[in-house]
Design an enzyme around this catalytic site. Structure first.
Site, mmCIF file in Angstrom:
data_model
loop_
_atom_site.group_PDB
_atom_site.id
_atom_site.type_symbol
_atom_site.label_atom_id
_atom_site.label_comp_id
_atom_site.label_asym_id
_atom_site.label_seq_id
_atom_site.Cartn_x
_atom_site.Cartn_y
_atom_site.Cartn_z
ATOM 1 N N CYS A 1 2.771 -6.682 -4.402
ATOM 2 C CA CYS A 1 2.149 -5.500 -3.798
ATOM 3 C C CYS A 1 0.961 -5.040 -4.636
ATOM 4 O O CYS A 1 1.103 -4.794 -5.838
ATOM 5 C CB CYS A 1 3.189 -4.383 -3.704
ATOM 6 S SG CYS A 1 2.516 -2.803 -3.178
ATOM 7 N N SER A 2 -0.198 -4.919 -4.017
ATOM 8 C CA SER A 2 -1.403 -4.531 -4.762
ATOM 9 C C SER A 2 -1.282 -3.118 -5.327
ATOM 10 O O SER A 2 -1.725 -2.862 -6.453
ATOM 11 C CB SER A 2 -2.646 -4.638 -3.877
ATOM 12 O OG SER A 2 -2.568 -3.740 -2.788
#
Length: 113
Positions: free
Chosen positions: A10-11
């Site tokens: 997840c960024s």
């Protein structure tokens, strides 16, 4: 000690982790997809966040849409769904003592470190 519930894919979670690294403070990384929080741990996190369990759910996840969307679920059922499907847990979650935030946006983390 500061704790981050992290998903490396997840960024936003990676950005949150980077903020903690830059802070110079000691912290623990919990890879919650590998070390799934128990129902009690999730309840404790939800209490620290001062939210309802449904507010911790990623409602755009395929699992949610396919199995839970549109159903009337009580808090215990929502927590059970997150324990059984940890991808449903919003991320990152950062806890510092008795304070906690969801790092969306990641800058929310700065409020508690």
């Amino acid at each position: 000690m500061i704790k981050i519930y992290h998903n490396n894919r997840c960024s936003k979670s990676r950005c949150g982790l980077e903020l903690l690294e830059k802070s110079g403070k000691e912290f623990e990384v919990v890879k919650y997809l590998d070390n799934i929080p128990s129902a009690k741990e999730l309840k404790d996190i939800i209490n620290l966040l001062d939210i309802k369990p449904i507010q911790l759910v990623r409602k755009n996840e395929t699992i949610w849409k396919a199995n839970f969307k549109g159903k009337e679920l009580n808090d215990a059922e929502i927590i059970k769904a997150m324990v059984e499907n940890p991808k449903l847990i919003e991320r990152p979650i950062v806890i510092n003592g008795k304070k906690a935030v969801i790092g969306r946006p990641p800058e929310n983390i700065l409020d508690i470190i």
